[in-house]
Write an enzyme that holds these catalytic residues in place. Structure first.
Site, short mmCIF file in Angstrom:
data_model
loop_
_atom_site.label_atom_id
_atom_site.label_comp_id
_atom_site.label_asym_id
_atom_site.label_seq_id
_atom_site.Cartn_x
_atom_site.Cartn_y
_atom_site.Cartn_z
N SER A 404 -13.53 -47.06 -11.44
CA SER A 404 -13.82 -46.75 -10.04
C SER A 404 -13.15 -45.46 -9.60
O SER A 404 -13.69 -44.71 -8.81
CB SER A 404 -13.30 -47.85 -9.13
N HIS A 425 -20.89 -46.35 -13.13
CA HIS A 425 -20.14 -47.09 -12.12
C HIS A 425 -21.02 -48.10 -11.41
O HIS A 425 -21.86 -47.75 -10.59
CB HIS A 425 -19.53 -46.08 -11.11
N GLU A 437 -23.79 -45.53 -9.97
CA GLU A 437 -23.38 -44.12 -9.97
C GLU A 437 -23.26 -43.68 -11.43
O GLU A 437 -22.58 -44.33 -12.22
CB GLU A 437 -22.03 -43.94 -9.26
N ASN A 475 -17.05 -44.59 -3.08
CA ASN A 475 -15.71 -45.02 -2.68
C ASN A 475 -14.97 -43.94 -1.90
O ASN A 475 -14.09 -44.22 -1.10
CB ASN A 475 -14.89 -45.46 -3.90
P1 NAI Z 1 -10.89 -57.86 -13.73
O1 NAI Z 1 -9.43 -57.89 -13.71
O2 NAI Z 1 -11.66 -58.91 -13.02
O3 NAI Z 1 -11.40 -57.86 -15.24
C1 NAI Z 1 -10.86 -57.08 -16.25
C2 NAI Z 1 -11.02 -57.85 -17.54
O4 NAI Z 1 -10.73 -56.99 -18.62
C3 NAI Z 1 -10.10 -59.04 -17.66
O5 NAI Z 1 -10.86 -60.19 -17.92
C4 NAI Z 1 -9.20 -58.68 -18.83
O6 NAI Z 1 -8.84 -59.81 -19.60
C5 NAI Z 1 -10.06 -57.74 -19.61
N1 NAI Z 1 -9.31 -56.81 -20.44
C6 NAI Z 1 -8.20 -56.11 -20.12
N2 NAI Z 1 -7.83 -55.35 -21.15
C7 NAI Z 1 -8.70 -55.55 -22.15
C8 NAI Z 1 -8.83 -55.04 -23.45
N3 NAI Z 1 -8.00 -54.16 -23.94
N4 NAI Z 1 -9.88 -55.46 -24.20
C9 NAI Z 1 -10.75 -56.35 -23.70
N5 NAI Z 1 -10.65 -56.87 -22.47
C10 NAI Z 1 -9.66 -56.47 -21.70
O7 NAI Z 1 -11.30 -56.41 -13.21
P2 NAI Z 1 -12.69 -55.92 -12.62
O8 NAI Z 1 -12.67 -56.05 -11.16
O9 NAI Z 1 -13.77 -56.52 -13.39
O10 NAI Z 1 -12.62 -54.36 -12.92
C11 NAI Z 1 -12.87 -53.83 -14.18
C12 NAI Z 1 -13.13 -52.35 -14.07
O11 NAI Z 1 -14.24 -52.15 -13.21
C13 NAI Z 1 -12.02 -51.53 -13.46
O12 NAI Z 1 -11.99 -50.27 -14.07
C14 NAI Z 1 -12.42 -51.41 -12.01
O13 NAI Z 1 -11.88 -50.28 -11.38
C15 NAI Z 1 -13.90 -51.27 -12.16
N6 NAI Z 1 -14.70 -51.64 -11.00
C16 NAI Z 1 -14.37 -52.73 -10.24
C17 NAI Z 1 -15.13 -53.07 -9.14
C18 NAI Z 1 -14.81 -54.28 -8.34
O14 NAI Z 1 -15.37 -54.41 -7.22
N7 NAI Z 1 -14.00 -55.19 -8.81
C19 NAI Z 1 -16.30 -52.26 -8.76
C20 NAI Z 1 -16.61 -51.19 -9.67
C21 NAI Z 1 -15.81 -50.89 -10.72
#
Ligand code: NAI
Length: 644
Positions: A404, A425, A437, A475
């Site tokens: 993000s 994105h 995006e 954002n």
């Molecule tokens: P989250 O914390 O819900 O999920 C992240 C997942 O990645 C976790 O299940 C974790 O176990 C896993 N993980 C961490 N390190 C890992 C690795 N080395 N190998 C495999 N799996 C791994 O986070 P979320 O919200 O899904 O965000 C993920 C990405 O998406 C971030 O970069 C965030 O900025 C981006 N993002 C989030 C949005 C949101 O509204 N939550 C919207 C758009 C982008």
């Protein structure tokens, strides 16, 4: 001038074929040719009936979008439809593809309608802020009854051939060659007494309760067109045909000149342009069938569902077995939700789940054509992921990050073959939100960029290309919007008044309610992160609340208080106390002034984004806001709205 129509004689039947690629739109030339065809064929004694069909992929799909913003030109469509209906020989519409809007109205003027089994018919004018302008609301109820007319014209959703046959909108479905069957149908029809013209058919008026219920269903805050469609149908069934036509035309022209319709036209054109960027013309996208997703959290699970729904196989990678199982459960849960809502069959869910694999082993990604990373928002974690991907993936596999805020150039650093790297994105929930995006890094190849746009299409997303800056387009504007909303609070405008004003403007939620739902802590932690690196980030009002433990609904309170188990925001005395020192003044603004200020702030940021080349055109910014942030479509987006 190129010919848009041919006429061919098959025995006593004339076949009029419209050929106006790509969708046989009712351009001025086509309308003129139709009127001429009626005259010519009326005068030809050898012709007993006429079949009207179209070349190419569809019947007449509607008005000509190039004429949308011009004054109406003669011959006007209602006159064309009337000419067909009043022709001395019966006309038979042979419909393949879609007969939409004016295209369907042409079919309504015909004495018969035959559809190909895969065809659909519809009156989508309402989606452009209009009502049908050439008898859609007048002839449809006379042909197929009031309920069908309401269903078709108020929703704007097309109806498939079979349903249209059952509803009486078409007379027959062709199983074989459409035009041949239509010719045979016409030959047989002229042997028997003809049914009345559509305009002469009787229509049964319905009772008051029907209209009251229909109005309730049609009402959409801020939109005028759906209720006008309904009112026009009602007028049409309670008044003589000619009066109804006049009434429909008057409302159509009025709405055509409305701000709502102008905004919806703008969005329509913006969407068309965004889906097929000029700069990518002629560049072949790479084939994608196997997709890898790294991280099965909020975003990864949603992305996996979007990919499965689009027919891709998906391999999910997580940190440990437990996280793999959790990710798969989340995905299954989302699909089960689709089954519950009737969007997917149980067999469909089982089939999609069979296309999903989960593992901790990156080796499993060796065959993937595309891998999308959605792990924690931490540069070191992301870099480690891409290092592994560099080792296990094919050199031509597209590697994407869903970051993000991080700089994709830093994530790609050190990656071999960086031309395959790109930012994709998605927005939460990723299987629902339309916006995507697309953020190329300087090394990203044209083919990979084209692949990203093609992928968006396959996933049913709205792609917008964004340059690299903090928060990309969406954002970054969100941050400015929230800051502007906080500024109003500091000037003494009540939080609840700001939210109400933005709801009144057309957002589902105001800026503070939305933060309470999503949680105030994410943006707070980000600011804290920046502060930790020595950046001077001023203390926001949101920071004050988070420091007091008010992170939103999940902690029982944020900008508002919440009663347990209830999402209804309650104005909070504690918030007033916490923010007292920061509030200076007691500004009183109308809802319109509040909305103007906040939309104006979004547009200001949009202009900065354009000046920096982060967005290619103002319309792209509008699409980002509409498809990713709930900006009301009928206002056209912040850039359109602020142009006045
Ligand atoms: P989250 O914390 O819900 O999920 C992240 C997942 O990645 C976790 O299940 C974790 O176990 C896993 N993980 C961490 N390190 C890992 C690795 N080395 N190998 C495999 N799996 C791994 O986070 P979320 O919200 O899904 O965000 C993920 C990405 O998406 C971030 O970069 C965030 O900025 C981006 N993002 C989030 C949005 C949101 O509204 N939550 C919207 C758009 C982008």
């Amino acid at each position: 001038m190129k010919t848009v129509m041919t006429i061919e004689h098959r025995g006593a039947i004339a076949v009029v074929t419209i050929d106006n690629p790509p969708v046989n739109a009712l351009s001025n030339a086509v309308r003129g040719a139709l009127v001429e065809a009626v005259e010519t064929l009326d005068a030809d004694d050898a012709v007993k009936a006429v079949v009207i069909a179209c070349a190419g992929r569809t019947f007449i799909a509607g008005a000509d979008v190039r004429e949308f913003n011009l004054p109406p030109q003669e011959p006007l469509l209602p006159d064309v439809v009337a000419a067909i209906e009043d022709a001395k020989k019966p006309w038979v519409a042979a419909i393949h593809g879609s007969a939409l809007g004016g295209g369907f109205e042409v079919a309504l003027g015909c004495r018969f309608r035959i559809a190909d089994a895969k065809a659909s018919v519809g009156l989508p004018e309402v989606t452009l802020g209009l009502i049908p302008g050439a008898s859609g609301t007048v002839r449809t109820p006379r042909l197929a009854g009031v309920e069908t007319a309401v269903k078709l014209a108020v929703s704007g959703r097309p109806m498939k051939a079979k349903a249209a046959l059952e509803a009486g909108l078409v007379d027959a479905i062709a199983d074989g060659d459409l035009v041949e069957e239509a010719v045979v149908f016409a030959e047989q029809a002229v042997e028997k007494p003809l049914p009345p013209k559509t305009r002469e058919r009787p229509v049964t008026a319905l009772a008051e309760d029907f209209w009251a219920a229909a109005e309730k269903d049609a009402a959409k805050p801020g939109y005028r067109a759906p209720l006008e469609v309904l009112a026009s149908i009602r007028f049409a069934v309670e008044n003589p045909f000619d009066a109804a036509m006049e009434h429909e035309r008057k409302i159509f022209l009025e709405l055509r000149a409305s701000k709502e319709a102008a905004a919806l036209r703008h969005v329509f054109f913006a969407e068309r342009a965004a889906a097929r960027p000029e700069s990518l013309k002629g560049i072949e996208p790479l084939a994608i069938s196997a997709v890898g997703v790294i991280g099965g959290g909020t975003m990864g699970a949603g992305i996996a569902v979007a990919a499965l729904n689009a027919g891709f196989s998906v391999t999910l990678i997580e940190r440990d077995e437990e996280a793999v199982a959790r990710g798969i459960r989340t995905i299954d849960g989302i699909l089960a939700g689709s089954v519950k809502r009737g969007k997917l069959t149980e067999a469909g869910r089982v089939e999609l789940m069979a296309s999903l694999g989960g593992t901790t082993e990156y080796r499993a990604l060796g065959d993937c054509d595309l891998v999308i990373e959605a792990v924690f928002e931490e540069i070191s974690v992301k870099r480690a992921v891409f290092e592994k991907l560099g080792q296990v993936c094919r050199a031509d596999a597209v590697l994407a990050t869903n970051t993000s805020y991080l700089d994709p150039r830093l994530i790609a650093e050190g990656l071999a073959n960086p031309e395959r790297f790109i930012g994709l994105h998605f927005f939460s929930p990723a299987h629902v939100m339309k916006l995507l995006e697309i953020v190329p890094v300087p090394q990203t190849s044209g083919a990979v960029l084209a692949t990203a746009f093609a992928l968006a299409k396959t996933l049913g997303k709205m792609p917008v290309r964004a340059g690299i800056c903090e928060g990309f387009i969406g954002n970054r504007i969100l941050k400015r919007y929230r800051a502007a909303a906080e500024e109003l609070v500091e000037q003494g405008v009540a939080i609840a008044d700001i939210d109400a004003a933005m709801r009144g403007y057309g957002f589902k939620m105001g800026p503070f309610e939305a933060q309470d739902l999503g949680g105030l802590d994410i943006a707070f932690l980000q600011r804290e992160g920046a502060r930790a690196t020595g950046e001077a980030v001023p203390e926001t009002l949101g920071d004050i609340l988070v420091r007091a433990g008010r992170k939103g609904q999940k902690t029982g309170g944020g900008w508002y208080d919440y009663e347990p188990g209830n999402r209804k925001p309650i104005v909070s005395e504690q918030v007033t106390d916490l923010l007292r020192d920061r509030i200076d003044g007691d500004t009183s603004l109308t809802a319109e002034e509040i909305a103007e200020r906040l939309v104006g702030a979004m547009a200001d940021e949009g202009r900065a984004i354009l000046a920096e080349g982060i967005a290619e055109k103002p319309a792209d910014i509008d699409l980002v806001e509409i498809h990713g942030y709930g900006f009301p479509r009928h206002k056209g987006g912040p850039m359109f709205a602020s142009e006045g």
